[in-house]
Scaffold this motif. Sequence first.
Motif, PDB file in Angstrom:
ATOM      1  N   LEU A 105      22.540 -33.236  11.816  1.00 14.41           N
ATOM      2  CA  LEU A 105      22.661 -33.126  10.365  1.00 14.41           C
ATOM      3  C   LEU A 105      24.047 -33.600   9.987  1.00 14.41           C
ATOM      4  CD1 LEU A 105      23.233 -29.490   9.014  1.00 14.41           C
ATOM      5  CD2 LEU A 105      23.912 -30.227  11.285  1.00 14.41           C
ATOM      6  N   ASN A 106      24.238 -33.913   8.717  1.00 16.85           N
ATOM      7  CA  ASN A 106      25.569 -34.235   8.218  1.00 16.85           C
ATOM      8  C   ASN A 106      26.233 -32.925   7.819  1.00 16.85           C
ATOM      9  OD1 ASN A 106      25.324 -36.947   8.671  1.00 16.85           O
ATOM     10  ND2 ASN A 106      24.724 -37.457   6.584  1.00 16.85           N
ATOM     11  N   GLY A 107      27.036 -32.398   8.713  1.00 20.43           N
ATOM     12  CA  GLY A 107      27.656 -31.096   8.485  1.00 20.43           C
ATOM     13  C   GLY A 107      28.926 -30.956   9.290  1.00 20.43           C
ATOM     14  N   SER A 108      29.935 -31.751   8.954  1.00 21.52           N
ATOM     15  CA  SER A 108      31.165 -31.821   9.747  1.00 21.52           C
ATOM     16  C   SER A 108      32.259 -30.897   9.249  1.00 21.52           C
ATOM     17  CB  SER A 108      31.687 -33.265   9.750  1.00 21.52           C
ATOM     18  OG  SER A 108      31.844 -33.748   8.421  1.00 21.52           O
ATOM     19  N   GLY A 109      32.015 -30.135   8.168  1.00 20.77           N
ATOM     20  CA  GLY A 109      33.019 -29.204   7.664  1.00 20.77           C
ATOM     21  C   GLY A 109      32.896 -27.839   8.327  1.00 20.77           C
ATOM     22  N   ASP A 110      33.151 -26.799   7.569  1.00 16.68           N
ATOM     23  CA  ASP A 110      33.038 -25.431   8.076  1.00 16.68           C
ATOM     24  C   ASP A 110      31.609 -24.950   7.866  1.00 16.68           C
ATOM     25  OD1 ASP A 110      33.777 -22.992   9.148  1.00 16.68           O
ATOM     26  OD2 ASP A 110      34.749 -22.274   7.328  1.00 16.68           O
ATOM     27  N   LEU A 111      31.294 -23.788   8.419  1.00 15.11           N
ATOM     28  CA  LEU A 111      30.009 -23.147   8.147  1.00 15.11           C
ATOM     29  C   LEU A 111      30.216 -21.647   7.988  1.00 15.11           C
ATOM     30  CD1 LEU A 111      29.146 -21.712  11.062  1.00 15.11           C
ATOM     31  CD2 LEU A 111      28.399 -24.012  11.605  1.00 15.11           C
ATOM     32  N   SER A 112      29.307 -21.002   7.236  1.00 12.92           N
ATOM     33  CA  SER A 112      29.370 -19.562   7.001  1.00 12.92           C
ATOM     34  C   SER A 112      27.969 -18.986   6.998  1.00 12.92           C
ATOM     35  CB  SER A 112      30.036 -19.249   5.645  1.00 12.92           C
ATOM     36  OG  SER A 112      31.409 -19.548   5.663  1.00 12.92           O
ATOM     37  N   VAL A 113      27.821 -17.799   7.583  1.00 12.32           N
ATOM     38  CA  VAL A 113      26.556 -17.081   7.524  1.00 12.32           C
ATOM     39  C   VAL A 113      26.482 -16.356   6.186  1.00 12.32           C
ATOM     40  CG1 VAL A 113      25.143 -15.279   8.566  1.00 12.32           C
ATOM     41  CG2 VAL A 113      26.474 -16.812  10.018  1.00 12.32           C
ATOM     42  N   GLY A 114      25.373 -16.564   5.461  1.00 11.53           N
ATOM     43  CA  GLY A 114      25.220 -15.960   4.151  1.00 11.53           C
ATOM     44  C   GLY A 114      24.628 -14.572   4.206  1.00 11.53           C
ATOM     45  N   PRO A 115      24.620 -13.866   3.068  1.00 15.17           N
ATOM     46  CA  PRO A 115      24.022 -12.531   3.015  1.00 15.17           C
ATOM     47  C   PRO A 115      22.540 -12.534   3.369  1.00 15.17           C
ATOM     48  CG  PRO A 115      25.345 -12.966   1.059  1.00 15.17           C
ATOM     49  CD  PRO A 115      25.220 -14.264   1.784  1.00 15.17           C
ATOM     50  N   GLY A 141      21.296 -14.246   5.814  1.00 13.72           N
ATOM     51  CA  GLY A 141      21.162 -14.537   7.233  1.00 13.72           C
ATOM     52  C   GLY A 141      21.089 -16.009   7.568  1.00 13.72           C
ATOM     53  N   ASN A 142      21.001 -16.870   6.556  1.00 12.29           N
ATOM     54  CA  ASN A 142      21.010 -18.307   6.797  1.00 12.29           C
ATOM     55  C   ASN A 142      22.433 -18.802   7.037  1.00 12.29           C
ATOM     56  OD1 ASN A 142      18.174 -18.722   6.442  1.00 12.29           O
ATOM     57  ND2 ASN A 142      18.464 -18.548   4.230  1.00 12.29           N
ATOM     58  N   ILE A 143      22.537 -19.975   7.650  1.00 14.64           N
ATOM     59  CA  ILE A 143      23.835 -20.580   7.947  1.00 14.64           C
ATOM     60  C   ILE A 143      24.055 -21.728   6.978  1.00 14.64           C
ATOM     61  CG2 ILE A 143      25.280 -21.608   9.737  1.00 14.64           C
ATOM     62  CD1 ILE A 143      22.088 -20.035  10.874  1.00 14.64           C
ATOM     63  N   TYR A 144      25.210 -21.754   6.321  1.00 13.86           N
ATOM     64  CA  TYR A 144      25.507 -22.758   5.297  1.00 13.86           C
ATOM     65  C   TYR A 144      26.601 -23.681   5.829  1.00 13.86           C
ATOM     66  CZ  TYR A 144      22.510 -20.020   2.314  1.00 13.86           C
ATOM     67  OH  TYR A 144      21.412 -19.379   1.786  1.00 13.86           O
ATOM     68  N   VAL A 145      26.228 -24.963   5.992  1.00 14.24           N
ATOM     69  CA  VAL A 145      27.073 -25.925   6.694  1.00 14.24           C
ATOM     70  C   VAL A 145      27.575 -26.977   5.718  1.00 14.24           C
ATOM     71  CG1 VAL A 145      27.249 -27.458   8.691  1.00 14.24           C
ATOM     72  CG2 VAL A 145      25.566 -25.582   8.699  1.00 14.24           C
ATOM     73  N   ALA A 146      28.895 -27.077   5.571  1.00  8.53           N
ATOM     74  CA  ALA A 146      29.502 -28.044   4.655  1.00  8.53           C
ATOM     75  C   ALA A 146      29.687 -29.382   5.353  1.00  8.53           C
ATOM     76  CB  ALA A 146      30.838 -27.525   4.150  1.00  8.53           C
ATOM     77  N   ASP A 147      29.588 -30.453   4.564  1.00  4.81           N
ATOM     78  CA  ASP A 147      29.801 -31.797   5.103  1.00  4.81           C
ATOM     79  C   ASP A 147      31.158 -32.318   4.653  1.00  4.81           C
ATOM     80  OD1 ASP A 147      29.528 -34.254   6.281  1.00  4.81           O
ATOM     81  OD2 ASP A 147      28.265 -35.093   4.692  1.00  4.81           O
ATOM     82  N   PHE A 148      32.091 -32.371   5.577  1.00  2.99           N
ATOM     83  CA  PHE A 148      33.426 -32.909   5.310  1.00  2.99           C
ATOM     84  C   PHE A 148      33.360 -34.418   5.092  1.00  2.99           C
ATOM     85  CE2 PHE A 148      37.097 -35.085   7.118  1.00  2.99           C
ATOM     86  CZ  PHE A 148      38.175 -34.466   6.498  1.00  2.99           C
ATOM     87  N   SER A 197      34.958 -28.732   2.996  1.00  2.00           N
ATOM     88  CA  SER A 197      35.595 -28.305   4.241  1.00  2.00           C
ATOM     89  C   SER A 197      35.368 -26.813   4.453  1.00  2.00           C
ATOM     90  CB  SER A 197      37.076 -28.689   4.238  1.00  2.00           C
ATOM     91  OG  SER A 197      37.672 -28.386   2.988  1.00  2.00           O
ATOM     92  N   GLY A 198      36.405 -25.973   4.346  1.00  2.00           N
ATOM     93  CA  GLY A 198      36.256 -24.549   4.626  1.00  2.00           C
ATOM     94  C   GLY A 198      35.457 -23.822   3.562  1.00  2.00           C
ATOM     95  N   ASN A 199      34.783 -22.734   3.971  1.00  2.00           N
ATOM     96  CA  ASN A 199      34.024 -21.941   3.006  1.00  2.00           C
ATOM     97  C   ASN A 199      33.906 -20.495   3.474  1.00  2.00           C
ATOM     98  OD1 ASN A 199      31.969 -22.123   5.015  1.00  2.00           O
ATOM     99  ND2 ASN A 199      31.081 -23.917   4.012  1.00  2.00           N
ATOM    100  N   GLU A 200      33.558 -19.628   2.544  1.00  2.00           N
ATOM    101  CA  GLU A 200      33.400 -18.203   2.821  1.00  2.00           C
ATOM    102  C   GLU A 200      32.592 -17.587   1.688  1.00  2.00           C
ATOM    103  OE1 GLU A 200      33.538 -14.908   5.009  1.00  2.00           O
ATOM    104  OE2 GLU A 200      34.724 -16.641   5.630  1.00  2.00           O
ATOM    105  N   PHE A 201      31.735 -16.606   2.011  1.00  2.03           N
ATOM    106  CA  PHE A 201      30.955 -15.913   0.983  1.00  2.03           C
ATOM    107  C   PHE A 201      31.759 -14.763   0.395  1.00  2.03           C
ATOM    108  CE2 PHE A 201      27.396 -18.153   2.829  1.00  2.03           C
ATOM    109  CZ  PHE A 201      26.556 -18.367   1.728  1.00  2.03           C
ATOM    110  N   ASN A 251      28.259 -15.452  -3.584  1.00  4.40           N
ATOM    111  CA  ASN A 251      28.624 -16.835  -3.890  1.00  4.40           C
ATOM    112  C   ASN A 251      29.380 -17.443  -2.710  1.00  4.40           C
ATOM    113  OD1 ASN A 251      27.809 -16.691  -6.786  1.00  4.40           O
ATOM    114  ND2 ASN A 251      29.518 -15.246  -6.878  1.00  4.40           N
ATOM    115  N   LEU A 252      29.139 -18.721  -2.459  1.00  8.01           N
ATOM    116  CA  LEU A 252      29.881 -19.432  -1.421  1.00  8.01           C
ATOM    117  C   LEU A 252      31.109 -20.071  -2.060  1.00  8.01           C
ATOM    118  CD1 LEU A 252      29.899 -20.304   1.577  1.00  8.01           C
ATOM    119  CD2 LEU A 252      28.771 -22.421   0.840  1.00  8.01           C
TER     120      LEU A 252
END
Length: 449
Positions: free
Chosen positions: A33-43, A45-52, A84-88, A93-94
């Motif tokens: 996938l195109n997801g070269s940034g950070d990732l965070s697990v959401g409330p 339970g899914n994983i949210y992957v950012a594309d740098f 790039s970086g992220n956090e819930f 909200n992300l």
Amino acid sequence: MSRLLFLFGPAVLAALLNGAAGAQTVTTLVNSLNGSGDLSVGPDGNIYVADFGQFLNSANGTTVSRVTPDGQVSVFATGLSGASGNEFDAQGNLIQANIAANRVDRIAPDGTVTTIAQTGFTSPVGIAIAADGTVYVANCGGNSISRIDNGAGVVFASGGALSCPNGLTMDPEGNLYAANFNNGNVIRITPDGSQSVLATTPNSSFRPSGGNGHITFGNGRLYLVSNASAQVFELTLDGVLTVVAGDGSRGHNDGPGDQASFSSPNGISLSADGRFLYVNEASSTAGTTLNFATFPLNPSLVRVVDLGPQSQPVQINNGMTGAWFNPATPGQGMYLDVSKEANLLFGAWFTYETNLGFSLPPGANEHRWLTFQGPFSGEAATVEVFLTEGGIFDDAALTTTTAVGQVTISFSTCTDASFAYALDAGPSGSMELIRLTPDLFCGATGEKR
């Protein structure tokens, strides 16, 4: 011990730490996938992957993808700029940094993107969110940490040991931890802005100066990835660094932690139960050094490091508010209220005065509320107990409040506690407590689960 271990190369280091890494297993969740940034697990339970973006000098990614725990991928949000970086945050909200646009966005659960700050940043990457909702941002380009205040970034800490701070996280005591991209250092930043080097991950021929991806807090410790040594680490808050997974070679081998391999891992996040670490990495293993212009970051993989079942450390938090009782002592119980932000525990204990050694005036009701209040630390509080007598409810002048002893309350979970008391008049004892509303709040800061 950890400093001596890093005199060896990554492969030797992994072998030396085989006992620590052998309990973990690594699997691949998403192959591309195109997801070269950070990732965070959401409330959810899914994983949210950012594309740098495609290369380190071309932050042109515009999306955040949603990845389910069984590996299904869909687009969650678009319109970003070098995500790039992220956090819930506590509202689900992300909070997403956009390195190419020098701005920070809020992405609602439905994927709607709103900019919350777009001044005061220089190449923002890492995101950390305090218990009171304050957003902190790591500025790679500015070698600084900013705090968002009234819609703008305000420098909180700068210079010193910070060298392109990339990942950012916070512990329950309000200390920030920044993982440098330009070297292997992990920097602790106290609430007053003081900096110190907590640990250093190893370098490699791929990155001779060393270099880290992102960092997260959970299970009472830190977890981070090194793109230099292609490994996943755990780091205790007193500075002990241990390899969790990765033999130091660049690749995508699944299997036991000490035999698995990664390629320039970047993002890292922990599942709510503390068992699974999610890591994204570059599919490419090309080149002998990290070249900003030619080493492709996309496509990316999402890997899973299974840490095994975790016993979660308990911290007193807002989620422990409510009624507590012991089934073996009918008629007795207590109500607790907690302010994590003020570091204050308050309790009202309903008991019987005749059991407490106090002298009763003629005709007095034997039922008695005692109160206790004071600061707490970690999972326990030892505070004074007060007896209030006389007066009427709304006339403080007619009442007397006297300290009559001390209690200690220790929580093993957010629904189980031990309560011990020692009163000046002589009685002392202990009892186990159960919370009456165990399924309402249990999060680290009191959020619903």
